[in-house]
Design an enzyme around this catalytic site. Structure first.
Site, PDB file in Angstrom:
ATOM      1  N   ASN A  10       0.878  -1.107  -0.109  1.00 38.33           N
ATOM      2  CA  ASN A  10      -0.084   0.018  -0.198  1.00 38.33           C
ATOM      3  C   ASN A  10       0.976   1.163  -0.039  1.00 38.33           C
ATOM      4  O   ASN A  10       1.427   1.520   1.113  1.00 38.33           O
ATOM      5  CB  ASN A  10      -0.939  -0.101   1.210  1.00 38.33           C
ATOM      6  CG  ASN A  10      -1.618   1.124   1.405  1.00 38.33           C
ATOM      7  OD1 ASN A  10      -2.001   2.085   0.428  1.00 38.33           O
ATOM      8  ND2 ASN A  10      -2.338   1.481   2.625  1.00 38.33           N
ATOM      9  N   TRP A  11       0.927   1.770  -1.098  1.00 33.28           N
ATOM     10  CA  TRP A  11       1.670   2.917  -1.094  1.00 33.28           C
ATOM     11  C   TRP A  11       1.335   4.486  -0.634  1.00 33.28           C
ATOM     12  O   TRP A  11       1.882   5.228  -0.280  1.00 33.28           O
ATOM     13  CB  TRP A  11       2.082   3.362  -2.679  1.00 33.28           C
ATOM     14  CG  TRP A  11       2.844   2.385  -3.390  1.00 33.28           C
ATOM     15  CD1 TRP A  11       3.374   1.343  -2.915  1.00 33.28           C
ATOM     16  CD2 TRP A  11       3.060   2.445  -4.898  1.00 33.28           C
ATOM     17  NE1 TRP A  11       4.241   0.575  -3.929  1.00 33.28           N
ATOM     18  CE2 TRP A  11       3.801   1.252  -5.162  1.00 33.28           C
ATOM     19  CE3 TRP A  11       2.795   3.188  -5.868  1.00 33.28           C
ATOM     20  CZ2 TRP A  11       4.556   0.812  -6.361  1.00 33.28           C
ATOM     21  CZ3 TRP A  11       3.522   2.832  -7.115  1.00 33.28           C
ATOM     22  CH2 TRP A  11       4.205   1.722  -7.380  1.00 33.28           C
ATOM     23  N   LYS A  12       0.090   4.230  -0.313  1.00 34.54           N
ATOM     24  CA  LYS A  12      -0.565   5.323   0.420  1.00 34.54           C
ATOM     25  C   LYS A  12      -0.394   6.750  -0.478  1.00 34.54           C
ATOM     26  O   LYS A  12      -0.465   6.621  -1.849  1.00 34.54           O
ATOM     27  CB  LYS A  12      -0.115   5.788   1.723  1.00 34.54           C
ATOM     28  CG  LYS A  12      -0.186   4.456   2.778  1.00 34.54           C
ATOM     29  CD  LYS A  12      -0.211   4.697   4.156  1.00 34.54           C
ATOM     30  CE  LYS A  12       0.019   3.329   4.817  1.00 34.54           C
ATOM     31  NZ  LYS A  12       0.143   3.655   6.410  1.00 34.54           N
ATOM     32  N   HIS A  96      -9.701   0.433   5.578  1.00 37.39           N
ATOM     33  CA  HIS A  96      -8.187   0.781   5.890  1.00 37.39           C
ATOM     34  C   HIS A  96      -8.351   1.751   7.414  1.00 37.39           C
ATOM     35  O   HIS A  96      -9.229   3.024   7.261  1.00 37.39           O
ATOM     36  CB  HIS A  96      -7.237   1.513   4.961  1.00 37.39           C
ATOM     37  CG  HIS A  96      -5.900   1.536   5.461  1.00 37.39           C
ATOM     38  ND1 HIS A  96      -5.470   2.528   6.252  1.00 37.39           N
ATOM     39  CD2 HIS A  96      -4.666   0.776   5.183  1.00 37.39           C
ATOM     40  CE1 HIS A  96      -4.185   2.320   6.429  1.00 37.39           C
ATOM     41  NE2 HIS A  96      -3.718   1.072   5.745  1.00 37.39           N
ATOM     42  N   GLU A  98      -6.739   4.155   8.093  1.00 38.70           N
ATOM     43  CA  GLU A  98      -6.517   5.599   7.922  1.00 38.70           C
ATOM     44  C   GLU A  98      -7.960   6.307   7.449  1.00 38.70           C
ATOM     45  O   GLU A  98      -8.189   7.349   7.482  1.00 38.70           O
ATOM     46  CB  GLU A  98      -5.398   5.930   7.085  1.00 38.70           C
ATOM     47  CG  GLU A  98      -4.152   5.723   7.573  1.00 38.70           C
ATOM     48  CD  GLU A  98      -2.853   5.245   6.889  1.00 38.70           C
ATOM     49  OE1 GLU A  98      -2.830   5.184   5.683  1.00 38.70           O
ATOM     50  OE2 GLU A  98      -1.813   4.923   7.493  1.00 38.70           O
ATOM     51  N   GLU A 168      -5.124  -5.304  10.607  1.00 43.55           N
ATOM     52  CA  GLU A 168      -4.079  -4.237  10.859  1.00 43.55           C
ATOM     53  C   GLU A 168      -4.303  -3.710  12.254  1.00 43.55           C
ATOM     54  O   GLU A 168      -5.176  -2.682  12.381  1.00 43.55           O
ATOM     55  CB  GLU A 168      -4.339  -3.242   9.658  1.00 43.55           C
ATOM     56  CG  GLU A 168      -4.156  -4.043   8.325  1.00 43.55           C
ATOM     57  CD  GLU A 168      -3.520  -3.044   7.434  1.00 43.55           C
ATOM     58  OE1 GLU A 168      -2.170  -3.369   6.959  1.00 43.55           O
ATOM     59  OE2 GLU A 168      -4.096  -1.760   7.101  1.00 43.55           O
ATOM     60  N   GLY A 174       2.231   2.183  10.869  1.00 44.50           N
ATOM     61  CA  GLY A 174       3.277   3.068  10.756  1.00 44.50           C
ATOM     62  C   GLY A 174       3.956   3.851  12.063  1.00 44.50           C
ATOM     63  O   GLY A 174       4.520   4.639  11.896  1.00 44.50           O
ATOM     64  N   SER A 214       3.550  -2.227  10.288  1.00 46.78           N
ATOM     65  CA  SER A 214       4.760  -2.287  10.684  1.00 46.78           C
ATOM     66  C   SER A 214       5.626  -3.586  10.084  1.00 46.78           C
ATOM     67  O   SER A 214       6.488  -4.012  10.524  1.00 46.78           O
ATOM     68  CB  SER A 214       5.420  -1.850  11.727  1.00 46.78           C
ATOM     69  OG  SER A 214       4.867  -0.490  11.934  1.00 46.78           O
ATOM     70  N   GLY A 235       2.825  -1.507   4.237  1.00 46.87           N
ATOM     71  CA  GLY A 235       2.778   0.024   4.027  1.00 46.87           C
ATOM     72  C   GLY A 235       4.194   0.793   3.748  1.00 46.87           C
ATOM     73  O   GLY A 235       4.565   0.587   2.713  1.00 46.87           O
ATOM     74  N   GLY A 236       4.663   1.279   4.855  1.00 46.17           N
ATOM     75  CA  GLY A 236       5.924   1.905   4.580  1.00 46.17           C
ATOM     76  C   GLY A 236       7.098   1.327   3.973  1.00 46.17           C
ATOM     77  O   GLY A 236       7.781   1.807   3.114  1.00 46.17           O
TER      78      GLY A 236
HETATM   79  C1  PEP Z   1      -0.832  -0.038   5.956  1.00 41.21           C
HETATM   80  O1  PEP Z   1      -1.024   0.902   5.661  1.00 41.21           O
HETATM   81  O2  PEP Z   1      -1.662  -0.972   5.613  1.00 41.21           O
HETATM   82  C2  PEP Z   1       0.158  -0.447   6.734  1.00 41.21           C
HETATM   83  C3  PEP Z   1       0.407  -1.698   7.257  1.00 41.21           C
HETATM   84  O3  PEP Z   1       1.281   0.434   7.026  1.00 41.21           O
HETATM   85  P1  PEP Z   1       2.627   0.121   7.677  1.00 41.21           P
HETATM   86  O4  PEP Z   1       3.241  -1.217   7.294  1.00 41.21           O
HETATM   87  O5  PEP Z   1       3.509   1.285   7.220  1.00 41.21           O
HETATM   88  O6  PEP Z   1       2.447  -0.058   9.105  1.00 41.21           O
END
Ligand code: PEP
Length: 254
Positions: A10-12, A96, A98, A168, A174, A214, A235-236
């Site tokens: 997920n590039w956000k 999600h 966010e 999640e 994040g 993470s 994500g990141g």
């Molecule tokens: C996400 O946005 O779905 C996520 C899991 O982010 P991160 O890996 O950065 O915690």
């Protein structure tokens, strides 16, 4: 369970179009025709068409990060399920944290979006997860049961098979804090038993349940080693090609 590992990035709201295209080309070179995993990326909406073209005909899927629940109409700034389908997406991230927490999306709105996606054959990657307060108050199972119940309300067993569920924990997204693999496995097992209660064992076993929060190259192995974790939502660590590739390579061994 004999499923192929399922990895999604997920590039956000990150990367430029040029960077995204380079990433997709590199991914295509190494993952294309890869039969050991299911792999996809979620680029920002305005990159979808170009990225879908780069990945056309190869096994890597492209997912939108969001859609609206309505088919058409006066919803300035929004996009519909059929629009992202038209440019080549096969999946969409829904629920999600966010979107739930920053944009105040409710369970019933997410439910309407899941239905909109399924109506055009777009596969939802449906995210659920508890906050830190929920966990500390020992309400993790209550919260997740509720998110599943409300989010999947009125969805047929046939459609449940099309879903991917992502666990999640909000406190791990994040933040650099990952759920302990056993902690994540426990919640995955709870999610699967909730799906079993509603739709039966066969369907519950066939549904992919991903862990997200993470995920990094350093912890992908221990997470993937858990019996109930079918894959990872990253994500990141998915916006740097090298780290995403390492996660893919690790997951491919499971
Ligand atoms: C996400 O946005 O779905 C996520 C899991 O982010 P991160 O890996 O950065 O915690």
């Amino acid at each position: 369970m004999g499923k192929k590992p399922f990895i999604v990035g997920n590039w956000k709201m990150n990367l430029t179009l040029m960077e995204g295209m380079e990433f997709a080309k590199s991914l295509r070179n190494v993952v294309c025709d890869e039969s050991e995993i299911i792999c996809g990326i979620c680029p920002p909406i305005v990159f979808l068409k170009d990225i879908c073209r780069v990945l056309e005909g190869c096994g890597i899927f492209v997912a939108a990060q969001n859609i609206h629940s309505e088919k058409t109409g006066a919803y300035t700034g929004e996009i519909s399920a059929s629009m992202v389908k038209e440019v080549g997406c096969t999946h969409v991230l829904l629920g999600h944290s966010e979107r739930r927490h920053i944009f105040h999306e409710t369970d019933s709105f997410i439910n309407a979006k899941i239905k909109a996606a399924l109506s055009v054959n777009l596969k939802p990657i449906f995210c659920v997860g508890e906050t830190l307060d929920n966990r500390e108050d020992e309400r993790t199972e209550y919260v997740i049961r509720n998110q599943l119940k409300e989010g999947l309300h009125g969805i047929s067993a046939g459609h449940i098979k099309e879903l991917v569920i992502a666990y999640e924990p909000v406190w791990a997204i994040g933040t650099g804090k990952t759920a302990l693999p056993e902690q994540a496995n426990e919640v995955h097992s709870f999610i699967r038993s909730t799906i079993t209660d509603g739709y039966g064992k066969d369907i519950a076993n066939s549904v992919y349940i991903l862990y997200g929060g993470s995920v990094k190259p350093e912890n992908a192995k221990e997470l993937m080693a858990q019996p109930e974790i079918d894959g990872l939502l990253v994500g990141g660590a998915s916006i740097k090609f090298e780290s995403f590739l390492k996660i893919i390579e690790t997951a491919a061994k499971y």
